[in-house]
Write a protein that holds these residues in place. Sequence first.
Motif, PDB file in Angstrom:
ATOM      1  N   LYS A   1      26.325 -45.816 -39.877  1.00  0.00           N
ATOM      2  CA  LYS A   1      25.499 -44.706 -39.410  1.00  0.00           C
ATOM      3  C   LYS A   1      26.231 -43.997 -38.277  1.00  0.00           C
ATOM      4  CE  LYS A   1      21.850 -45.722 -36.879  1.00  0.00           C
ATOM      5  NZ  LYS A   1      21.939 -45.037 -35.564  1.00  0.00           N
ATOM      6  N   MET A   2      26.215 -42.670 -38.309  1.00  0.00           N
ATOM      7  CA  MET A   2      26.825 -41.889 -37.237  1.00  0.00           C
ATOM      8  C   MET A   2      25.814 -40.877 -36.708  1.00  0.00           C
ATOM      9  SD  MET A   2      30.748 -41.216 -38.466  1.00  0.00           S
ATOM     10  CE  MET A   2      31.256 -40.888 -36.786  1.00  0.00           C
ATOM     11  N   THR A   3      25.852 -40.646 -35.405  1.00  0.00           N
ATOM     12  CA  THR A   3      24.957 -39.675 -34.779  1.00  0.00           C
ATOM     13  C   THR A   3      25.759 -38.748 -33.872  1.00  0.00           C
ATOM     14  OG1 THR A   3      23.103 -41.227 -34.790  1.00  0.00           O
ATOM     15  CG2 THR A   3      22.943 -39.337 -33.305  1.00  0.00           C
ATOM     16  N   LEU A   4      25.582 -37.453 -34.078  1.00  0.00           N
ATOM     17  CA  LEU A   4      26.121 -36.452 -33.173  1.00  0.00           C
ATOM     18  C   LEU A   4      25.009 -36.116 -32.189  1.00  0.00           C
ATOM     19  CD1 LEU A   4      27.659 -35.929 -36.037  1.00  0.00           C
ATOM     20  CD2 LEU A   4      28.487 -33.896 -34.875  1.00  0.00           C
ATOM     21  N   VAL A   5      25.245 -36.389 -30.930  1.00  0.00           N
ATOM     22  CA  VAL A   5      24.220 -36.216 -29.893  1.00  0.00           C
ATOM     23  C   VAL A   5      24.341 -34.825 -29.280  1.00  0.00           C
ATOM     24  CG1 VAL A   5      23.312 -37.105 -27.720  1.00  0.00           C
ATOM     25  CG2 VAL A   5      24.272 -38.690 -29.421  1.00  0.00           C
ATOM     26  N   SER A   6      23.184 -34.153 -29.180  1.00  0.00           N
ATOM     27  CA  SER A   6      23.080 -32.840 -28.515  1.00  0.00           C
ATOM     28  C   SER A   6      24.020 -31.794 -29.124  1.00  0.00           C
ATOM     29  CB  SER A   6      23.346 -32.972 -27.014  1.00  0.00           C
ATOM     30  OG  SER A   6      22.348 -33.766 -26.406  1.00  0.00           O
ATOM     31  N   VAL A   7      23.852 -31.594 -30.410  1.00  0.00           N
ATOM     32  CA  VAL A   7      24.555 -30.509 -31.085  1.00  0.00           C
ATOM     33  C   VAL A   7      23.742 -29.234 -30.892  1.00  0.00           C
ATOM     34  CG1 VAL A   7      25.465 -29.685 -33.293  1.00  0.00           C
ATOM     35  CG2 VAL A   7      25.403 -32.130 -32.813  1.00  0.00           C
TER      36      VAL A   7
ATOM     37  N   ALA B   1      37.436 -36.118 -38.593  1.00  0.00           N
ATOM     38  CA  ALA B   1      37.023 -34.788 -39.066  1.00  0.00           C
ATOM     39  C   ALA B   1      36.122 -34.100 -38.055  1.00  0.00           C
ATOM     40  CB  ALA B   1      36.314 -34.915 -40.416  1.00  0.00           C
ATOM     41  N   LEU B   2      35.192 -34.850 -37.468  1.00  0.00           N
ATOM     42  CA  LEU B   2      34.262 -34.248 -36.504  1.00  0.00           C
ATOM     43  C   LEU B   2      34.939 -33.946 -35.171  1.00  0.00           C
ATOM     44  CD1 LEU B   2      31.134 -36.430 -37.343  1.00  0.00           C
ATOM     45  CD2 LEU B   2      31.495 -34.020 -37.910  1.00  0.00           C
ATOM     46  N   GLU B   3      35.827 -34.824 -34.745  1.00  0.00           N
ATOM     47  CA  GLU B   3      36.555 -34.559 -33.500  1.00  0.00           C
ATOM     48  C   GLU B   3      37.478 -33.344 -33.645  1.00  0.00           C
ATOM     49  OE1 GLU B   3      38.360 -38.315 -32.849  1.00  0.00           O
ATOM     50  OE2 GLU B   3      36.519 -39.255 -32.091  1.00  0.00           O
ATOM     51  N   ASP B   4      38.099 -33.203 -34.821  1.00  0.00           N
ATOM     52  CA  ASP B   4      38.928 -32.029 -35.077  1.00  0.00           C
ATOM     53  C   ASP B   4      38.087 -30.755 -35.074  1.00  0.00           C
ATOM     54  OD1 ASP B   4      41.130 -33.644 -35.270  1.00  0.00           O
ATOM     55  OD2 ASP B   4      41.264 -33.562 -37.464  1.00  0.00           O
TER      56      ASP B   4
ATOM     57  N   TYR C   1      29.255 -30.933 -29.409  1.00  0.00           N
ATOM     58  CA  TYR C   1      28.298 -32.025 -29.248  1.00  0.00           C
ATOM     59  C   TYR C   1      28.710 -32.834 -28.027  1.00  0.00           C
ATOM     60  CZ  TYR C   1      31.996 -34.589 -31.784  1.00  0.00           C
ATOM     61  OH  TYR C   1      33.195 -35.125 -32.183  1.00  0.00           O
ATOM     62  N   ASP C   2      27.727 -33.569 -27.475  1.00  0.00           N
ATOM     63  CA  ASP C   2      27.991 -34.350 -26.263  1.00  0.00           C
ATOM     64  C   ASP C   2      28.670 -35.677 -26.554  1.00  0.00           C
ATOM     65  OD1 ASP C   2      26.860 -32.340 -24.839  1.00  0.00           O
ATOM     66  OD2 ASP C   2      25.041 -33.418 -24.253  1.00  0.00           O
ATOM     67  N   GLU C   3      28.240 -36.299 -27.660  1.00  0.00           N
ATOM     68  CA  GLU C   3      28.712 -37.658 -27.936  1.00  0.00           C
ATOM     69  C   GLU C   3      28.655 -37.933 -29.432  1.00  0.00           C
ATOM     70  OE1 GLU C   3      27.755 -42.230 -26.327  1.00  0.00           O
ATOM     71  OE2 GLU C   3      26.386 -40.559 -25.904  1.00  0.00           O
ATOM     72  N   LEU C   4      29.571 -38.755 -29.911  1.00  0.00           N
ATOM     73  CA  LEU C   4      29.575 -39.202 -31.311  1.00  0.00           C
ATOM     74  C   LEU C   4      29.392 -40.712 -31.304  1.00  0.00           C
ATOM     75  CD1 LEU C   4      29.955 -38.481 -34.297  1.00  0.00           C
ATOM     76  CD2 LEU C   4      32.423 -38.727 -33.969  1.00  0.00           C
TER      77      LEU C   4
END
Length: 419
Positions: A267-273, A331-334, A343-346
């Motif tokens: 599970k992955m969560t992108l915080v505060s997008v 992919a998300l960091e790129d 986003y604030d945090e992955l």
Amino acid sequence: MPVLVMKFGGTSVADLARIRAAAEKVKREVDRGHDVIVIVSAMSGKTNELVGWVEQTSPLYDAREYDAVVSSGENVTAGLMALTLQEMDVPARSWQGWQVPIQTTSQHASARFVDIPRENIDAKFAEGMKVAVVAGFQGISPEGRITTLGRGGSDTTAVAFAAAFDAIRCDIYTDVDGIYTTDPRITSKARRLEKIAFEEMLELASLGAKVLQTRSVELAMRYKVKLRVLSSFEDTDDNSGTLVCDEEDIMESKAVSGVAYSRDEAKMTLVSVEDRPGIAAAIFGPLAEAGVNVDMIVQNISEKNYGTHTTAVTDMTFSLPVNQIARAQKALEDARTSGSIRYDELVGDTDVAKVSVVGIGMRSHAGVAAAMFKALAAEGINIKVITTSEIKISVLIDRKYMELAVQALHDAFALDAAA
């Protein structure tokens, strides 16, 4: 003569003794008046061995030569099966994919069927051949190269032949005696189903049940091919195994037919997008381009105070195969580096599992979700993510509770009892 398709998996043809046992089942169907098309896999473990040889020889291998090597396992089995049947006085001959010819696309290692012409095999049936033993998992591209269909491709080959030859049925012989309400290794109360609808089997296969390959079920549903899953290690009759068929062929369905699970989830969560139009595309587009298979998605919208103004933000949570989490992170960091998303945090969690209940009866039974959540709550199991469809409810939970959840849901819906 009516045509019957019989498929034997790797464990069913693991050695000469098992090939002979399978051939005896084929002979019995010939004696009953069928022309038979037998689809065979490579002998158990052989494909892994061949793949290993390719990777040792050339780590950055040519996919065309990969297919040429790994398809040879099925060719060996087909020849041995045809020889065994001939020794039993059954007119049989082996067919490699190019001899049929099984026409596929050009995507090596993951080719798809284009056409299966009947003329060559029909001509041999007319001349007195009773059994065509076809090497599964393979075909030939428009360029004339051998192709393979990906793991589980022999199941798909069998269904495709059943559709092409208007077979009365496609029998899939494996190391289990049918499709169960859940994995018998998790609960002894698991019960073999006599019948299951295509839609249910497709959901179960995609959710982790490994009895049938997903593409084979999709093909069977599209062409209305009746599938029967049964054991190659037991004496069988017309009532053996599990029949996968149209929903209309099932008289009465329980709300839930089976419980499936997948252990290898993350599970992955992108915080505060930033919450804005197009943000979902900006997130999941790069993931798709990176080949990440996203499944369950949950979005929680809130507000974030930046001192002078308040902005709507969202936490985006999704599930994915655990072996793809590094690819997803990159992919998300790129994407963040390029400025397409902020986003604030992955946050990643690799210690989760997916548990699902499936049943066409959900369409006419209310309260399935409530009963599922109540059963999990009674065991102290917290739900992280929920997704639903017309005939499925899936939840993401801590992996340590997976077996307990399967057992609890199996009991809650009384799956050990027939409808």
